[in-house]
Design an enzyme around this catalytic site. Structure first.
Site, mmCIF file in Angstrom:
data_model
loop_
_atom_site.group_PDB
_atom_site.id
_atom_site.type_symbol
_atom_site.label_atom_id
_atom_site.label_comp_id
_atom_site.label_asym_id
_atom_site.label_seq_id
_atom_site.Cartn_x
_atom_site.Cartn_y
_atom_site.Cartn_z
ATOM 1 N N HIS A 171 -92.967 -33.453 13.017
ATOM 2 C CA HIS A 171 -92.480 -32.288 13.746
ATOM 3 C C HIS A 171 -93.780 -31.291 13.462
ATOM 4 C CE1 HIS A 171 -88.994 -30.533 15.699
ATOM 5 N NE2 HIS A 171 -89.396 -29.341 15.329
ATOM 6 N N ASP B 77 -78.567 -25.429 15.850
ATOM 7 C CA ASP B 77 -79.786 -25.117 15.985
ATOM 8 C C ASP B 77 -80.248 -24.829 17.520
ATOM 9 O OD1 ASP B 77 -82.744 -25.118 15.135
ATOM 10 O OD2 ASP B 77 -82.946 -26.815 16.212
ATOM 11 N N ARG C 86 -83.176 -16.837 19.032
ATOM 12 C CA ARG C 86 -84.398 -16.460 18.221
ATOM 13 C C ARG C 86 -85.720 -16.356 19.329
ATOM 14 N NH1 ARG C 86 -85.594 -21.133 14.489
ATOM 15 N NH2 ARG C 86 -87.685 -19.949 13.960
ATOM 16 N N SER D 127 -84.498 -24.991 10.675
ATOM 17 C CA SER D 127 -84.643 -25.323 12.122
ATOM 18 C C SER D 127 -84.844 -26.830 12.252
ATOM 19 C CB SER D 127 -85.146 -24.459 13.037
ATOM 20 O OG SER D 127 -85.447 -25.142 14.325
ATOM 21 N N LYS E 127 -83.079 -30.747 11.841
ATOM 22 C CA LYS E 127 -83.234 -31.675 13.037
ATOM 23 C C LYS E 127 -83.645 -33.138 12.504
ATOM 24 C CE LYS E 127 -85.650 -29.030 16.055
ATOM 25 N NZ LYS E 127 -85.481 -27.745 15.758
#
Ligand code: URA
Length: 413
Positions: free
Chosen positions: A82, A161, A168, A183, A187
């Site tokens: 990520h 999320d 956000r 966040s 995930k």
């Protein structure tokens, strides 16, 4: 408990307990807390940050808002990566197919655009028909058969999320280390993978602005990983120039495909580096061996083939991918070496063109964006094209804005 007391506590930099965070965030999930109160709490968090205990608590609350994928009935070694977000970052669309071509499994959950950084889900949705919302059985089947699937957070997977991320994006509350860690890690843990690579970007084009914060963030995600018995590795890289030449949703899919077909350059090197780390982590082999495998996957055409299989499995029709027919070329007014391409200014330009959302309901234009025609270090002559803008309206006047993205020096040598 009372949401106003909780907002006020954070506003005065006080510690929030697990119960208080649960009350606020689950209340938002259940629609008992409205957008405006959650925005206010998020802003207080952005300004005063979360402490470590609050970050661990909130990660747990996010994970528990949905299900955790059980992948135990699927064969293979799982890896996931990520990125913390940067301008023009299309690495997932390159790395997923590479590692799948090397017979690893990458069950990927991504987000949409966040602030001025694009999101993989928006990019994938620029492919007509692409489905980012697979059911669990579809997700697992794709993983088993292709080795790479990429979905969005949804009502079942980290729904909190999905909601908080969207808020956000449009309330100027993207740049909190704590919120970014919660966040991303919620995930990754809910996605069921125990080998996780976090690509941390810092600089003017990233959500994390400084090197110090990037190192702080690295420690944080490793600590969260430990709590869930997940192996977390990090790579820290500066992000002052855009990643690659294309910025904009469909344009970035095209560039990812070009890399998979063998295009060389800085972005290809970065993708190989990330893939090599994942392969080495997954198979417990050296980085060099992982790198060779990643390079072979591109050279043999297997990674590109995987990309096509992955898009088809998620119902995308790559033959229908298109960009706007209206283009404007931005010409240099001076001569010299291209010293800098400012990622933040490029992202703002992309935002003017319509690549990102301005509010939750806004639709983005997948077909617009920017292709940067010169690389750092190139010698630029007067009237050379610096970048090509893909616009939805030929009458747009943004030459001045565009020229501010490029720094040219040392002409007439
Ligand atoms: N990527 C995410 O998934 N979340 C963030 O907050 C930033 C980048």
């Amino acid at each position: 408990m009372n949401i106003l007391d909780i907002i006020e506590k954070k506003r005065y930099k006080k510690h929030l307990t697990y119960e208080e965070l649960e009350y606020a965030f689950n209340g938002y999930l259940n629609k008992q807390i409205p957008d405006y109160q959650m925005s206010s709490l998020l802003m207080a968090i952005c300004i005063n940050e979360l402490d470590e205990e609050e970050i661990f608590a909130l990660t747990e609350i996010f994970i528990k808002s949905g299900e955790v994928l059980d992948l135990s009935d699927i064969d293979g070694v799982f890896v996931d990566k990520h990125s913390t977000g940067g301008v023009g970052d299309k690495t997932t669309m390159v790395i997923g197919p590479i590692v799948a071509a090397c017979h690893l499994k990458m069950p990927k959950m991504s987000g949409r655009g966040l602030g001025l950084t694009g999101g993989t889900i928006d990019k994938l949705e620029s492919i007509p028909g692409f489905d980012v919302d697979l059911t669990f059985p579809e997700f697992k089947k794709g993983l088993q058969e292709i080795g790479f699937v990429n979905v969005s957070q949804n009502e079942k997977l980290v729904p909190l999320d999905k909601m908080v991320y969207a808020l956000r994006d449009v309330t100027g509350t993207t740049e909190s280390l704590g919120l970014i860690a919660v966040s991303i890690m919620s995930k990754k843990i809910a996605g069921g993978t125990k080998n996780i690579l976090i690509d941390i970007k810092y600089g003017n084009g990233a959500l994390i602005k400084t090197k110090d914060d990037a190192y702080k963030f690295s420690l944080l995600v490793k600590k969260i990983g430990e709590k869930y018995q997940a192996k977390v590795q990090t790579i820290i890289d500066s992000m002052n120039i855009p990643l690659g030449n294309n910025i904009g949703n469909a344009l970035e899919v095209m560039e990812a495909m070009d890399i998979l077909k063998g295009k060389q350059g800085y972005l290809t090197d970065l993708c190989l580096k990330l893939a090599a780390n994942l392969i080495s982590m997954g198979y417990n082999i050296s980085y060099e061996d992982g790198y060779n495998m990643a390079e072979d996957a591109i050279k043999s055409g297997k990674a590109y083939q995987k990309f096509l299989e992955f898009v088809k499995y998620q119902k995308g029709d790559i033959t229908k991918l298109k960009v706007s027919p209206y283009t404007l070329e931005v010409k240099s007014r001076e001569e010299g070496f291209l010293k800098d391409i400012n990622a933040h200014k490029i992202a703002k330009l992309a935002s003017i063109l319509g690549c990102f959302r301005q509010n939750k309901e806004a639709k983005i234009n997948y077909e617009v964006g920017i292709v940067i025609n010169k690389n750092i270090g190139d010698y630029v002559h007067k009237d050379d094209t610096l970048c090509t803008l893909y616009v939805d309206n030929k009458n747009i006047e943004i030459d001045e804005e565009s020229l501010k993205c490029f720094k040219i020096e040392g002409g007439n040598l």
